[in-house]
Design a protein around this motif. Sequence first.
Motif, PDB file in Angstrom:
ATOM      1  N   PRO A 189       0.611  -1.443   0.270  1.00 21.39           N
ATOM      2  CA  PRO A 189       0.210   0.129  -0.297  1.00 21.39           C
ATOM      3  C   PRO A 189       0.961   1.496  -0.154  1.00 21.39           C
ATOM      4  N   ASP A 190       0.154   2.311  -0.629  1.00 24.07           N
ATOM      5  CA  ASP A 190       0.955   3.733  -0.617  1.00 24.07           C
ATOM      6  C   ASP A 190       1.444   4.109   0.857  1.00 24.07           C
ATOM      7  N   ARG A 191       0.392   4.501   1.434  1.00 21.95           N
ATOM      8  CA  ARG A 191       0.179   4.531   2.912  1.00 21.95           C
ATOM      9  C   ARG A 191       1.462   3.919   3.844  1.00 21.95           C
ATOM     10  N   TRP A 192       2.183   2.853   3.905  1.00 16.85           N
ATOM     11  CA  TRP A 192       3.922   2.264   4.102  1.00 16.85           C
ATOM     12  C   TRP A 192       5.003   3.315   3.964  1.00 16.85           C
ATOM     13  N   HIS A 193       4.324   3.770   2.520  1.00 21.97           N
ATOM     14  CA  HIS A 193       5.927   4.656   2.241  1.00 21.97           C
ATOM     15  C   HIS A 193       6.857   3.867   1.377  1.00 21.97           C
ATOM     16  N   VAL A 194       6.878   2.873   1.429  1.00 23.97           N
ATOM     17  CA  VAL A 194       8.889   1.829   1.211  1.00 23.97           C
ATOM     18  C   VAL A 194       9.444   2.612  -0.190  1.00 23.97           C
ATOM     19  N   PRO A 195      10.339   3.327   0.034  1.00 30.40           N
ATOM     20  CA  PRO A 195      11.096   3.423  -1.162  1.00 30.40           C
ATOM     21  C   PRO A 195      11.420   2.131  -1.938  1.00 30.40           C
ATOM     22  N   ASN A 196      11.903   3.069  -2.996  1.00 32.18           N
ATOM     23  CA  ASN A 196      11.959   1.764  -4.229  1.00 32.18           C
ATOM     24  C   ASN A 196      13.827   1.169  -3.909  1.00 32.18           C
ATOM     25  N   TYR A 197      14.421   1.877  -3.411  1.00 35.00           N
ATOM     26  CA  TYR A 197      15.586   1.061  -3.645  1.00 35.00           C
ATOM     27  C   TYR A 197      16.017   0.169  -2.956  1.00 35.00           C
ATOM     28  N   PRO A 198      15.340  -0.119  -1.936  1.00 34.31           N
ATOM     29  CA  PRO A 198      15.729  -2.107  -1.343  1.00 34.31           C
ATOM     30  C   PRO A 198      14.951  -2.490  -2.983  1.00 34.31           C
ATOM     31  N   PHE A 199      14.072  -2.726  -3.143  1.00 38.20           N
ATOM     32  CA  PHE A 199      13.814  -3.683  -4.143  1.00 38.20           C
ATOM     33  C   PHE A 199      14.948  -3.763  -5.624  1.00 38.20           C
ATOM     34  N   LEU A 200      15.442  -2.697  -5.495  1.00 31.34           N
ATOM     35  CA  LEU A 200      16.449  -2.417  -6.744  1.00 31.34           C
ATOM     36  C   LEU A 200      18.150  -3.519  -5.955  1.00 31.34           C
ATOM     37  N   LEU A 201      17.968  -2.916  -4.535  1.00 37.19           N
ATOM     38  CA  LEU A 201      19.383  -3.529  -4.759  1.00 37.19           C
ATOM     39  C   LEU A 201      19.063  -4.937  -4.086  1.00 37.19           C
ATOM     40  N   VAL A 202      17.878  -5.387  -3.739  1.00 44.39           N
ATOM     41  CA  VAL A 202      17.998  -7.002  -3.465  1.00 44.39           C
ATOM     42  C   VAL A 202      18.031  -7.833  -4.719  1.00 44.39           C
ATOM     43  N   GLN A 203      17.616  -7.265  -6.073  1.00 49.42           N
ATOM     44  CA  GLN A 203      17.346  -7.939  -7.618  1.00 49.42           C
ATOM     45  C   GLN A 203      18.911  -7.591  -7.780  1.00 49.42           C
ATOM     46  N   LEU A 204      19.493  -6.877  -7.716  1.00 52.00           N
ATOM     47  CA  LEU A 204      20.777  -6.282  -7.944  1.00 52.00           C
ATOM     48  C   LEU A 204      21.674  -7.068  -7.378  1.00 52.00           C
ATOM     49  N   LEU A 205      21.846  -7.398  -6.045  1.00 55.54           N
ATOM     50  CA  LEU A 205      23.264  -8.284  -5.643  1.00 55.54           C
ATOM     51  C   LEU A 205      22.267  -9.229  -5.239  1.00 55.54           C
ATOM     52  N   THR A 206      21.410  -9.869  -5.872  1.00 49.37           N
ATOM     53  CA  THR A 206      21.056 -11.483  -5.878  1.00 49.37           C
ATOM     54  C   THR A 206      21.900 -12.034  -7.032  1.00 49.37           C
ATOM     55  N   MET A 207      21.505 -11.024  -8.442  1.00 47.25           N
ATOM     56  CA  MET A 207      21.741 -11.984  -9.200  1.00 47.25           C
ATOM     57  C   MET A 207      22.867 -11.377  -9.365  1.00 47.25           C
ATOM     58  N   GLN A 208      23.814 -10.779  -9.036  1.00 53.61           N
ATOM     59  CA  GLN A 208      25.528  -9.906  -9.235  1.00 53.61           C
ATOM     60  C   GLN A 208      25.927 -12.209  -8.614  1.00 53.61           C
ATOM     61  N   GLN A 209      24.769 -12.466  -7.418  1.00 49.60           N
ATOM     62  CA  GLN A 209      26.054 -13.262  -6.621  1.00 49.60           C
ATOM     63  C   GLN A 209      25.504 -14.459  -7.447  1.00 49.60           C
ATOM     64  N   VAL A 210      24.662 -14.825  -8.278  1.00 49.62           N
ATOM     65  CA  VAL A 210      23.596 -15.590  -8.982  1.00 49.62           C
ATOM     66  C   VAL A 210      24.986 -16.209  -9.373  1.00 49.62           C
ATOM     67  N   ALA A 211      25.741 -14.805 -10.407  1.00 48.27           N
ATOM     68  CA  ALA A 211      26.304 -14.748 -11.801  1.00 48.27           C
ATOM     69  C   ALA A 211      27.633 -14.982 -11.274  1.00 48.27           C
ATOM     70  N   LYS A 212      27.745 -15.029  -9.567  1.00 50.95           N
ATOM     71  CA  LYS A 212      29.933 -14.691  -9.445  1.00 50.95           C
ATOM     72  C   LYS A 212      29.756 -16.746  -9.292  1.00 50.95           C
ATOM     73  N   ASN A 213      28.394 -17.346  -8.768  1.00 49.71           N
ATOM     74  CA  ASN A 213      28.507 -18.322  -7.611  1.00 49.71           C
ATOM     75  C   ASN A 213      28.663 -19.186  -9.140  1.00 49.71           C
ATOM     76  N   TYR A 214      27.483 -18.987 -10.579  1.00 47.79           N
ATOM     77  CA  TYR A 214      27.545 -19.888 -11.362  1.00 47.79           C
ATOM     78  C   TYR A 214      28.723 -19.822 -12.531  1.00 47.79           C
ATOM     79  N   GLN A 215      29.272 -18.372 -12.609  1.00 48.81           N
ATOM     80  CA  GLN A 215      29.756 -18.468 -14.444  1.00 48.81           C
ATOM     81  C   GLN A 215      31.130 -17.439 -13.838  1.00 48.81           C
ATOM     82  N   GLU A 216      31.788 -17.101 -12.500  1.00 47.57           N
ATOM     83  CA  GLU A 216      32.785 -17.001 -12.281  1.00 47.57           C
ATOM     84  C   GLU A 216      34.035 -17.891 -13.323  1.00 47.57           C
TER      85      GLU A 216
END
Length: 160
Positions: A82-109
């Motif tokens: 809900p909008d009334r919770w005032h959750v910023p957008n950056y946690p969603f960005l950080l979660v997907q970015l850090l997760t994908m980077q770690q997955v790439a490191k684990n499986y392809q580095e």
Amino acid sequence: MDNPYQAPAAPVLDLPGSASKNFKLFKISGIALATFLGSPIAGGILLAKNFSRLGKPRQAKMALIYSSLAAFVLLAIAFLIPDRWHVPNYPFLLVQLLTMQQVAKNYQEADIREHEAQAGAMASNWLAAGIGLLTFLALMLAIFAVIVAATALGWAGTPD
């Protein structure tokens, strides 16, 4: 008259593990950049391309499936908060970015490092950015189409 200093003509052998790599892999940074610009789907596309080029079609398919699933779960969560919770957008960005980077490191580095060590070519991060932006555009068009369809069918819109 023959040149005595000319090298003999002999077939060139392509030995396993030799330095001749005729395909390009995306770097971890390119995968992270595509994820930043275009969601986990874009990062998953690059992961899948790398897996395919490394001869791992099953992992390529799973990368596409899991990254798409992750993107849709994050999108659903973002729309359900809900909008009334005032959750910023950056946690969603950080979660997907850090997760994908770690997955790439684990499986392809390790494969990427081996490819580089054998003088294999690397795909441009500009190409990764372009794939990320095109994926973002496709997602925005899909979301727009869903909103227009929902409004036209009376499922969404302003209350009467």
